[in-house]
Design an enzyme around this catalytic site. Structure first.
Site, PDB file in Angstrom:
ATOM      1  NE  ARG A   1      40.055   5.431-101.020  1.00  0.00           N
ATOM      2  CZ  ARG A   1      39.991   6.744-101.022  1.00  0.00           C
ATOM      3  NH1 ARG A   1      41.030   7.464-101.423  1.00  0.00           N
ATOM      4  NH2 ARG A   1      38.901   7.341-100.625  1.00  0.00           N
TER       5      ARG A   1
ATOM      6  CD  GLU B   1      38.587  20.932-105.044  1.00  0.00           C
ATOM      7  OE1 GLU B   1      38.177  22.042-105.464  1.00  0.00           O
ATOM      8  OE2 GLU B   1      37.852  20.108-104.474  1.00  0.00           O
TER       9      GLU B   1
ATOM     10  CG  HIS C   1      33.807  15.863 -99.738  1.00  0.00           C
ATOM     11  ND1 HIS C   1      33.747  16.379-101.014  1.00  0.00           N
ATOM     12  CD2 HIS C   1      34.435  14.655 -99.867  1.00  0.00           C
ATOM     13  CE1 HIS C   1      34.281  15.515-101.863  1.00  0.00           C
ATOM     14  NE2 HIS C   1      34.720  14.466-101.192  1.00  0.00           N
TER      15      HIS C   1
ATOM     16  CB  ALA D   1      37.027  12.233 -97.102  1.00  0.00           C
TER      17      ALA D   1
ATOM     18  CG  ASN E   1      43.147  14.099-104.079  1.00  0.00           C
ATOM     19  OD1 ASN E   1      42.182  14.312-103.355  1.00  0.00           O
ATOM     20  ND2 ASN E   1      43.208  13.059-104.901  1.00  0.00           N
TER      21      ASN E   1
ATOM     22  CG  HIS F   1      38.810  15.758-106.166  1.00  0.00           C
ATOM     23  ND1 HIS F   1      39.057  15.465-104.857  1.00  0.00           N
ATOM     24  CD2 HIS F   1      38.409  17.055-106.193  1.00  0.00           C
ATOM     25  CE1 HIS F   1      38.799  16.519-104.115  1.00  0.00           C
ATOM     26  NE2 HIS F   1      38.409  17.503-104.899  1.00  0.00           N
TER      27      HIS F   1
ATOM     28  N   PRO G   1      43.976  12.031 -96.908  1.00  0.00           N
ATOM     29  CG  PRO G   1      41.941  12.307 -95.816  1.00  0.00           C
ATOM     30  CD  PRO G   1      43.087  13.079 -96.395  1.00  0.00           C
ATOM     31  CG  ASN G   2      41.382   6.883 -96.595  1.00  0.00           C
ATOM     32  OD1 ASN G   2      41.825   6.074 -95.791  1.00  0.00           O
ATOM     33  ND2 ASN G   2      40.382   7.697 -96.292  1.00  0.00           N
TER      34      ASN G   2
ATOM     35  CB  SER H   1      36.684   9.763-108.446  1.00  0.00           C
ATOM     36  OG  SER H   1      36.508  10.508-107.254  1.00  0.00           O
TER      37      SER H   1
ATOM     38  CE1 TYR I   1      39.036   7.954-105.344  1.00  0.00           C
ATOM     39  CE2 TYR I   1      38.563   5.926-104.144  1.00  0.00           C
ATOM     40  CZ  TYR I   1      38.332   7.269-104.369  1.00  0.00           C
ATOM     41  OH  TYR I   1      37.387   7.938-103.614  1.00  0.00           O
TER      42      TYR I   1
ATOM     43  NE  ARG J   1      32.628   9.722-102.553  1.00  0.00           N
ATOM     44  CZ  ARG J   1      33.479   9.274-101.622  1.00  0.00           C
ATOM     45  NH1 ARG J   1      34.500  10.004-101.254  1.00  0.00           N
ATOM     46  NH2 ARG J   1      33.312   8.086-101.070  1.00  0.00           N
TER      47      ARG J   1
ATOM     48  NE  ARG K   1      33.192   8.304-106.048  1.00  0.00           N
ATOM     49  CZ  ARG K   1      34.176   8.127-105.157  1.00  0.00           C
ATOM     50  NH1 ARG K   1      35.213   8.963-105.163  1.00  0.00           N
ATOM     51  NH2 ARG K   1      34.135   7.141-104.282  1.00  0.00           N
TER      52      ARG K   1
ATOM     53  CG  ASP L   1      39.648  29.114 -92.016  1.00  0.00           C
ATOM     54  OD1 ASP L   1      38.977  29.699 -92.886  1.00  0.00           O
ATOM     55  OD2 ASP L   1      39.240  28.913 -90.850  1.00  0.00           O
TER      56      ASP L   1
HETATM   57  C1  DQA Z   1      39.101  11.930-103.964  1.00  0.00           C
HETATM   58  C2  DQA Z   1      37.574  12.060-103.879  1.00  0.00           C
HETATM   59  C3  DQA Z   1      37.130  12.169-102.434  1.00  0.00           C
HETATM   60  O1  DQA Z   1      35.712  12.282-102.371  1.00  0.00           O
HETATM   61  C4  DQA Z   1      37.539  10.940-101.663  1.00  0.00           C
HETATM   62  O2  DQA Z   1      37.174  11.063-100.302  1.00  0.00           O
HETATM   63  C5  DQA Z   1      38.985  10.636-101.806  1.00  0.00           C
HETATM   64  C6  DQA Z   1      39.611  10.773-103.120  1.00  0.00           C
HETATM   65  C7  DQA Z   1      39.578  11.678-105.413  1.00  0.00           C
HETATM   66  O3  DQA Z   1      40.760  11.852-105.666  1.00  0.00           O
HETATM   67  O4  DQA Z   1      38.782  11.292-106.255  1.00  0.00           O
HETATM   68  O5  DQA Z   1      39.641  10.193-100.872  1.00  0.00           O
HETATM   69  O6  DQA Z   1      39.688  13.127-103.519  1.00  0.00           O
END
Ligand code: DQA
Length: 146
Positions: free
Chosen positions: A20, A100, A82, A79, A76, A102, A12-13, A104, A25, A113, A109, A89
């Site tokens: 954003r 995994e 978390h 959110a 990635n 990220h 998401p996002n 950031s 980012y 997170r 942070r 699962d």
């Molecule tokens: C993220 C870090 C997450 O905490 C955040 O919700 C994101 C982006 C990152 O790539 O740094 O959406 O996964």
């Protein structure tokens, strides 16, 4: 090394990259980053598919697709990282290597997170290097799939 297939999955996002919070980012779009990843991975004879979704169920369906269609996955989960036990699962169900990622440094942070509920289901986690986090994951994946 035979050609390997890896799914690069974003949650998401992450479709909002460049718009954003660019201070956190970066200024590049997800499409631009994906194009860079594709080129980088080709150098290791890895071909990538890319998918982004804002919905947990769609991400889970894509994670399931890794079982039959891919050698591994770079994830990635945004959110969902978390708090999504459903994604934890799903990764465990698939039995393929997940890394995994990220952009950031989630540990530097907000407190919420600092925990990744998906990390224990993954081979390893890379955070804090911007788009290089994905390149580092490709690099690690190439050794895992050797
Ligand atoms: C993220 C870090 C997450 O905490 C955040 O919700 C994101 C982006 C990152 O790539 O740094 O959406 O996964």
């Amino acid at each position: 090394m035979a050609n390997k297939k890896v799914l690069v999955l974003n949650g998401p996002n992450l479709n909002m990259l460049s718009i954003r919070e660019p201070g956190i980012y970066g200024n590049q779009t997800l499409e631009e980053i994906n194009a860079n990843i594709e080129t980088y991975a080709k150098g290791f004879d890895i071909s990538c598919d890319f998918y982004q979704s804002n919905s947990e169920g769609e991400l889970i369906d894509r994670i399931h697709s890794v079982r039959e269609n891919y050698d591994g996955c770079i994830l990635n989960a945004g959110a969902y990282t978390h708090y999504s036990y459903a994604i934890f699962d799903a990764i465990k169900a698939v039995g393929k290597p997940f890394i995994e990622v990220h952009l950031s440094n989630i540990h530097a942070r907000e407190e919420f997170r600092h925990t990744s509920v998906i990390a224990p289901a993954c081979v390893g986690s890379i955070a804090g290097f911007g788009k290089n986090s994905y390149f580092l994951a490709v690099n690690a994946m190439k050794d895992i799939l050797k």
